[in-house]
Design a protein around this motif. Structure first.
Motif, PDB file in Angstrom:
ATOM      1  N   GLY A 137       0.789  -1.227   0.000  1.00 43.18           N
ATOM      2  CA  GLY A 137       0.000   0.000   0.000  1.00 43.18           C
ATOM      3  C   GLY A 137       0.823   1.280   0.000  1.00 43.18           C
ATOM      4  N   LEU A 138       2.137   1.167  -0.162  1.00 38.58           N
ATOM      5  CA  LEU A 138       3.004   2.352  -0.220  1.00 38.58           C
ATOM      6  C   LEU A 138       3.284   2.659  -1.684  1.00 38.58           C
ATOM      7  CD1 LEU A 138       5.504   1.337   2.594  1.00 38.58           C
ATOM      8  CD2 LEU A 138       3.581   2.916   2.782  1.00 38.58           C
ATOM      9  N   GLU A 139       2.718   3.742  -2.167  1.00 41.32           N
ATOM     10  CA  GLU A 139       2.794   4.076  -3.580  1.00 41.32           C
ATOM     11  C   GLU A 139       4.139   4.687  -3.958  1.00 41.32           C
ATOM     12  OE1 GLU A 139      -1.523   5.335  -4.916  1.00 41.32           O
ATOM     13  OE2 GLU A 139      -0.825   6.545  -3.214  1.00 41.32           O
ATOM     14  N   HIS A 140       4.519   4.472  -5.226  1.00 38.87           N
ATOM     15  CA  HIS A 140       5.683   5.158  -5.779  1.00 38.87           C
ATOM     16  C   HIS A 140       5.347   6.645  -5.882  1.00 38.87           C
ATOM     17  CE1 HIS A 140       7.536   1.389  -6.863  1.00 38.87           C
ATOM     18  NE2 HIS A 140       6.577   1.072  -7.705  1.00 38.87           N
ATOM     19  N   ARG A 141       6.360   7.501  -5.644  1.00 40.16           N
ATOM     20  CA  ARG A 141       6.204   8.946  -5.801  1.00 40.16           C
ATOM     21  C   ARG A 141       7.310   9.425  -6.733  1.00 40.16           C
ATOM     22  NH1 ARG A 141       7.356  10.905  -0.165  1.00 40.16           N
ATOM     23  NH2 ARG A 141       8.600   9.012  -0.133  1.00 40.16           N
ATOM     24  N   LEU A 156       7.742  21.922 -13.308  1.00 45.16           N
ATOM     25  CA  LEU A 156       7.879  21.280 -12.002  1.00 45.16           C
ATOM     26  C   LEU A 156       6.595  20.510 -11.737  1.00 45.16           C
ATOM     27  CD1 LEU A 156       9.134  20.710  -9.215  1.00 45.16           C
ATOM     28  CD2 LEU A 156       8.300  22.931  -8.476  1.00 45.16           C
ATOM     29  N   VAL A 157       6.722  19.197 -11.635  1.00 45.08           N
ATOM     30  CA  VAL A 157       5.567  18.334 -11.413  1.00 45.08           C
ATOM     31  C   VAL A 157       5.944  17.321 -10.339  1.00 45.08           C
ATOM     32  CG1 VAL A 157       4.038  16.594 -12.436  1.00 45.08           C
ATOM     33  CG2 VAL A 157       4.819  18.531 -13.816  1.00 45.08           C
ATOM     34  N   SER A 158       5.043  17.099  -9.401  1.00 45.58           N
ATOM     35  CA  SER A 158       5.206  16.047  -8.401  1.00 45.58           C
ATOM     36  C   SER A 158       3.948  15.205  -8.397  1.00 45.58           C
ATOM     37  CB  SER A 158       5.426  16.632  -7.009  1.00 45.58           C
ATOM     38  OG  SER A 158       6.672  17.271  -6.935  1.00 45.58           O
ATOM     39  N   LYS A 159       4.134  13.903  -8.147  1.00 48.10           N
ATOM     40  CA  LYS A 159       2.979  13.022  -8.202  1.00 48.10           C
ATOM     41  C   LYS A 159       3.156  11.856  -7.235  1.00 48.10           C
ATOM     42  CE  LYS A 159       0.174  10.499 -11.522  1.00 48.10           C
ATOM     43  NZ  LYS A 159       0.040  10.058 -12.894  1.00 48.10           N
ATOM     44  N   VAL A 160       2.048  11.475  -6.585  1.00 49.08           N
ATOM     45  CA  VAL A 160       1.984  10.284  -5.742  1.00 49.08           C
ATOM     46  C   VAL A 160       1.171   9.253  -6.505  1.00 49.08           C
ATOM     47  CG1 VAL A 160       1.135   9.359  -3.549  1.00 49.08           C
ATOM     48  CG2 VAL A 160       2.146  11.635  -3.632  1.00 49.08           C
ATOM     49  N   GLY A 161       1.503   7.990  -6.355  1.00 48.09           N
ATOM     50  CA  GLY A 161       0.782   6.947  -7.080  1.00 48.09           C
ATOM     51  C   GLY A 161       1.262   6.811  -8.501  1.00 48.09           C
ATOM     52  N   VAL A 162       2.560   6.930  -8.698  1.00 48.96           N
ATOM     53  CA  VAL A 162       3.171   6.891 -10.024  1.00 48.96           C
ATOM     54  C   VAL A 162       3.214   5.452 -10.536  1.00 48.96           C
ATOM     55  CG1 VAL A 162       5.346   7.255 -11.264  1.00 48.96           C
ATOM     56  CG2 VAL A 162       4.590   8.909  -9.562  1.00 48.96           C
ATOM     57  N   ASP A 163       2.789   5.273 -11.785  1.00 52.17           N
ATOM     58  CA  ASP A 163       2.998   4.015 -12.493  1.00 52.17           C
ATOM     59  C   ASP A 163       4.278   4.216 -13.299  1.00 52.17           C
ATOM     60  OD1 ASP A 163       3.121   1.823 -14.158  1.00 52.17           O
ATOM     61  OD2 ASP A 163       1.114   2.108 -15.002  1.00 52.17           O
ATOM     62  N   PRO A 164       5.392   3.592 -12.879  1.00 58.23           N
ATOM     63  CA  PRO A 164       6.669   3.845 -13.564  1.00 58.23           C
ATOM     64  C   PRO A 164       6.637   3.599 -15.063  1.00 58.23           C
ATOM     65  CG  PRO A 164       7.052   2.661 -11.530  1.00 58.23           C
ATOM     66  CD  PRO A 164       5.554   2.688 -11.746  1.00 58.23           C
TER      67      PRO A 164
END
Length: 179
Positions: A137-141, A156-164
């Motif tokens: 349950g710990l998402e890639h950021r 400049l972009v930041s995102k949580v829940g990244v699909d690599p």
């Protein structure tokens, strides 16, 4: 950098190797603790990548808990070059799978960046991937930055829940993590 007034600050100092290339960064005080703080770190790194000659090709950097030799009070670790993304000295797929770093970065010099806007033709860019543990349950950021040599931020972009798999930079960094 600090998320809160009662937390110690994150201090960053770049260092060069014998070849006068950017070899990494000394992190002092404490490690960045949020996606926002890692984005701020990446912003500094990309601004340095925009300086001609410091980063000659797209380069992978990783966070390590080692500290540099010598008297550097408060040093908590390094973000150090792991090599170019391609060619001699490039890290192999899965190289970081055994000991997953807290962060992996890609820095692209202006000659290897695709600017997001035409007037940013000499901009450098970069990405930081903060690996998660999706099955727990710990998402890639991740964060992405583009900056010109004069320090102008063009993206400049930041995102949580990244699909690599959805971005070339995160896909490369995830491949280096895959065991």
């Amino acid at each position: 950098m600090s998320d809160s007034a009662n937390l110690s600050s994150v201090e960053i100092a770049p260092y060069q190797g014998r070849d006068d290339l950017l070899s990494g960064f000394v992190v002092s005080g404490r490690w960045p603790s949020s996606t926002r703080e890692w984005a701020q770190f990446l912003l500094l790194a990309v601004r340095l990548a925009a300086v001609p000659g410091l980063v000659p090709t797209t380069t992978v950097f990783r966070a390590v808990d080692d500290t540099p030799e010598g008297p550097l009070p408060g040093a908590v670790g390094l973000v150090t070059s792991a090599g170019p993304v391609l060619g001699d000295g490039a890290p192999a797929p899965g190289e970081f799978g055994r000991h997953t770093p807290a962060a992996l970065l890609l820095l692209h010099p202006p000659s290897e960046s695709r600017p997001s806007i035409p007037e940013a033709a000499a901009a450098a860019s970069g990405c930081v991937l903060l690996p998660g543990v999706p099955h727990l349950g710990l998402e890639h950021r991740a964060s992405w930055v583009e900056a010109e040599r004069d320090g102008t931020i063009t993206r400049l972009v930041s995102k949580v829940g990244v699909d690599p798999a959805q971005d070339p930079d995160t896909a490369v960094l995830a491949m280096l993590l895959a065991a």
